[in-house]
Design an enzyme around this catalytic site. Structure first.
Site, short mmCIF file in Angstrom:
data_model
loop_
_atom_site.label_atom_id
_atom_site.label_comp_id
_atom_site.label_asym_id
_atom_site.label_seq_id
_atom_site.Cartn_x
_atom_site.Cartn_y
_atom_site.Cartn_z
N SER A 136 0.81 -1.22 0.00
CA SER A 136 0.00 0.00 0.00
C SER A 136 0.85 1.27 0.00
O SER A 136 0.47 2.27 -0.62
CB SER A 136 -0.95 0.00 1.20
OG SER A 136 -0.23 -0.07 2.39
N HIS A 156 -1.90 -2.92 11.36
CA HIS A 156 -2.24 -2.14 12.55
C HIS A 156 -1.06 -1.88 13.47
O HIS A 156 -1.21 -1.30 14.53
CB HIS A 156 -3.37 -2.82 13.33
CG HIS A 156 -4.71 -2.71 12.64
ND1 HIS A 156 -4.84 -2.32 11.34
CD2 HIS A 156 -5.96 -2.95 13.08
CE1 HIS A 156 -6.12 -2.31 11.00
NE2 HIS A 156 -6.82 -2.70 12.04
N1 SAH Z 1 -10.87 -4.81 5.81
C1 SAH Z 1 -10.73 -6.24 6.04
C2 SAH Z 1 -9.67 -6.57 7.07
C3 SAH Z 1 -8.29 -6.15 6.67
S1 SAH Z 1 -7.04 -6.98 7.61
C4 SAH Z 1 -12.08 -6.84 6.43
O1 SAH Z 1 -13.11 -6.19 6.31
O2 SAH Z 1 -12.14 -7.99 6.86
C5 SAH Z 1 -5.61 -6.07 7.14
C6 SAH Z 1 -5.13 -6.37 5.73
O3 SAH Z 1 -4.09 -5.42 5.45
C7 SAH Z 1 -4.51 -7.75 5.52
O4 SAH Z 1 -5.22 -8.43 4.51
C8 SAH Z 1 -3.06 -7.46 5.07
O5 SAH Z 1 -2.59 -8.31 4.05
C9 SAH Z 1 -3.15 -6.04 4.59
N2 SAH Z 1 -1.89 -5.30 4.67
C10 SAH Z 1 -1.12 -5.08 5.77
N3 SAH Z 1 -0.05 -4.33 5.47
C11 SAH Z 1 -0.13 -4.08 4.14
C12 SAH Z 1 0.69 -3.35 3.22
N4 SAH Z 1 1.80 -2.73 3.61
N5 SAH Z 1 0.31 -3.29 1.92
C13 SAH Z 1 -0.81 -3.91 1.50
N6 SAH Z 1 -1.64 -4.60 2.31
C14 SAH Z 1 -1.30 -4.69 3.62
MG MG Z 2 -10.23 -3.65 10.81
#
Ligand code: SAH
Ligand code: MG
Length: 229
Positions: A136, A156
């Site tokens: 991201s 997180h």
């Molecule tokens: N919104 C989702 C939950 C997301 S969990 C729901 O509704 O269930 C957090 C996600 O962030 C994970 O899938 C993880 O792969 C992604 N993530 C964490 N760090 C990231 C990064 N640097 N780049 C892209 N994706 C990332």
């Molecule tokens: Mg969440």
């Protein structure tokens, strides 16, 4: 029944159908928060002169993607759903939010992309949702399009959460919305970083509070981003 009423009934039926898909998907988004996210996004996509642009950071298996995608479909907006699909630190084996079912047996790594795709295809949202697979922060640094809504729900931990905030919040257009998930004012309820981002957004004076549900916080940009962040 008038044509207008008929159209409204059809849209409500479609929204309900999409909510059913969202509830059935694996993930970390309670239904009331997902519904609130849908309403925030629908507002952001409405009254748009051209095509609204939404970004979701952190898709996992597509649960929040469907709530946001429902709003994109209803308003003619396009949702870019970003995830590298290898899971956050907190999703890895031994951590609290691990799910062994999403581990790719061939590589031993988490891979939620097949689950995400299944969710989107089952919901029939392929016309309103674009999956963007990658880091991201890297994507944010090349992004150009002003956003009507940005939903931050990626890693997180301290470093990934702040990187997403610094990378994505500046792309939210003035008058448009930033949503942050897992904001817990009480440390006993959950990790600090998302709460700290929310505090920083308000302290910057660039955003004002514009809605909340559970751990979901919605902010509206009232001033342009400052140059140095
Ligand atoms: N919104 C989702 C939950 C997301 S969990 C729901 O509704 O269930 C957090 C996600 O962030 C994970 O899938 C993880 O792969 C992604 N993530 C964490 N760090 C990231 C990064 N640097 N780049 C892209 N994706 C990332
Ligand atoms: Mg969440």
């Amino acid at each position: 029944m008038s044509a207008d009423n008929e159209r409204r009934d059809e849209m409500e039926h479609r929204t309900e159908q999409l909510f059913t898909h969202a509830r059935a998907a694996k993930g970390f988004m309670p239904d009331d928060e997902g519904t609130a996210l849908f309403h925030a996004a629908r507002r952001a996509g409405s009254d748009h002169p051209t095509t609204g642009t939404f970004v979701e950071v952190g898709a996992w298996c597509g649960k929040s993607t469907v709530y946001l995608g429902a709003a994109a479909e209803a308003t003619g907006a396009l949702l870019f759903s970003i995830d590298h699909h290898h899971g956050s630190e907190e999703n890895q084996p031994g951590w609290e939010h691990h799910d062994d079912e999403v581990v790719d047996r061939a590589t031993g790594r988490i891979d939620t992309l097949p689950f995400w795709r299944r969710t989107i295809d089952a919901a029939g949202l392929g016309g309103s949702v674009v999956g963007v697979v990658g880091n991201s922060t890297a994507i944010a640094s090349h992004w150009q399009t002003p956003l009507d809504l940005c939903f931050i729900d990626g890693g997180h931990g301290d470093e990934p959460a702040w990187a997403d905030f610094r990378g994505w919040a500046p792309h939210v257009a003035v008058g448009r919305w930033l949503a942050i998930h897992d904001v817990f004012p009480n440390p006993a309820d959950g990790g600090r970083p998302p709460y700290e981002l929310w505090c920083a957004a308000l302290a910057s004076g660039e955003f004002v509070e514009d809605g909340e549900c559970g751990s979901l916080r919605v902010l509206r940009r009232v001033g342009p981003p400052t140059e140095v962040r």
